[in-house]
Design a protein around this motif. Structure first.
Motif, short mmCIF file in Angstrom:
data_model
loop_
_atom_site.label_atom_id
_atom_site.label_comp_id
_atom_site.label_asym_id
_atom_site.label_seq_id
_atom_site.Cartn_x
_atom_site.Cartn_y
_atom_site.Cartn_z
N TRP A 32 34.79 15.48 11.39
CA TRP A 32 34.39 15.60 12.79
C TRP A 32 32.97 15.09 12.95
O TRP A 32 32.10 15.42 12.15
N CYS A 33 32.76 14.24 13.96
CA CYS A 33 31.45 13.67 14.22
C CYS A 33 30.72 14.50 15.26
O CYS A 33 31.23 14.75 16.35
N GLU A 34 29.53 14.92 14.87
CA GLU A 34 28.73 15.77 15.76
C GLU A 34 28.31 14.99 17.01
O GLU A 34 28.34 15.50 18.12
N GLN A 35 27.92 13.76 16.79
CA GLN A 35 27.36 12.97 17.89
C GLN A 35 28.37 12.71 18.99
O GLN A 35 28.05 12.77 20.18
N ASP A 36 29.58 12.38 18.61
CA ASP A 36 30.60 12.03 19.59
C ASP A 36 31.54 13.18 19.90
O ASP A 36 32.43 13.05 20.74
N ASP A 37 31.38 14.31 19.19
CA ASP A 37 32.30 15.42 19.32
C ASP A 37 33.73 14.90 19.21
O ASP A 37 34.58 15.11 20.06
N SER A 38 33.95 14.15 18.12
CA SER A 38 35.23 13.44 17.99
C SER A 38 35.75 13.50 16.56
O SER A 38 34.96 13.54 15.60
N PHE A 39 37.06 13.51 16.42
CA PHE A 39 37.69 13.46 15.10
C PHE A 39 38.01 12.04 14.68
O PHE A 39 38.48 11.80 13.58
N ASP A 40 37.86 11.09 15.59
CA ASP A 40 38.31 9.73 15.23
C ASP A 40 37.39 8.63 15.75
O ASP A 40 37.84 7.53 16.04
N CYS A 41 36.10 8.89 15.84
CA CYS A 41 35.18 7.83 16.24
C CYS A 41 34.87 6.93 15.04
O CYS A 41 35.31 7.18 13.93
N VAL A 42 34.07 5.90 15.27
CA VAL A 42 33.79 4.94 14.22
C VAL A 42 33.04 5.58 13.06
O VAL A 42 33.19 5.18 11.91
N HIS A 43 32.25 6.60 13.34
CA HIS A 43 31.50 7.26 12.27
C HIS A 43 32.43 7.96 11.29
O HIS A 43 32.22 7.95 10.08
N VAL A 44 33.46 8.57 11.85
CA VAL A 44 34.44 9.24 11.00
C VAL A 44 35.15 8.21 10.12
O VAL A 44 35.38 8.42 8.94
N GLU A 45 35.45 7.06 10.73
CA GLU A 45 36.08 5.98 9.97
C GLU A 45 35.21 5.54 8.81
O GLU A 45 35.67 5.37 7.69
N VAL A 46 33.92 5.37 9.09
CA VAL A 46 32.99 4.97 8.04
C VAL A 46 32.90 6.05 6.98
O VAL A 46 32.93 5.77 5.78
N ALA A 47 32.84 7.29 7.42
CA ALA A 47 32.69 8.40 6.49
C ALA A 47 33.86 8.46 5.51
O ALA A 47 33.69 8.79 4.34
N TRP A 48 35.05 8.09 6.01
CA TRP A 48 36.25 8.12 5.15
C TRP A 48 36.15 7.16 3.99
O TRP A 48 36.86 7.31 3.00
N THR A 49 35.32 6.13 4.10
CA THR A 49 35.22 5.16 3.01
C THR A 49 34.31 5.67 1.90
O THR A 49 34.21 5.04 0.86
N TYR A 50 33.66 6.79 2.11
CA TYR A 50 32.78 7.33 1.09
C TYR A 50 33.59 8.17 0.10
O TYR A 50 34.26 9.11 0.50
N PRO A 51 33.50 7.81 -1.18
CA PRO A 51 34.27 8.56 -2.19
C PRO A 51 33.95 10.05 -2.17
O PRO A 51 34.83 10.88 -2.35
N GLU A 52 32.69 10.39 -1.95
CA GLU A 52 32.36 11.82 -1.97
C GLU A 52 32.99 12.56 -0.81
O GLU A 52 33.29 13.74 -0.91
#
Ligand SMILES: [Zn+2]
Ligand SMILES: [Zn+2]
Length: 89
Positions: A32-52
């Motif tokens: 969940w992205c704090e900035q967009d209050d969203s489960f599927d914004c671009v930040h979440v997409e980017v975050a998914w590419t992080y192994p951690e």
């Protein structure tokens, strides 16, 4: 957790934004992205590419088997530890 957003055009400075792991209405763990209050914004997409991040989600979902010998987190379908070869319960 803070994620660094690298600008796609190669210019500008990386921006830091925060994503968290939250349960959605269905009880699933999602990013969940704090900035967009969203489960599927671009930040979440980017975050998914992080192994951690992927590792953390797995952990939250309980889909890991932690080796009792060495502490390595294996996929839930693993029968033996991928790190030390010990049998997993
Ligand atoms: Zn966002
Ligand atoms: Zn092990």
């Amino acid at each position: 957790m803070s994620i660094e957003e690298i600008p796609r055009n190669g210019g500008g400075r990386p921006r830091i934004f925060d994503v968290y792991i939250k349960r959605n209405g269905l009880g699933d763990f999602r990013l969940w992205c704090e900035q967009d209050d969203s489960f599927d914004c671009v930040h979440v997409e980017v975050a998914w590419t992080y192994p951690e991040v992927q590792h953390m989600i797995l952990h939250y979902k309980g889909k890991t088997k932690v080796c009792l010998v060495c502490g390595y987190e294996n996929p839930e379908n693993a029968k033996f530890c991928m790190e030390c070869g010990a049998r997993l319960e």
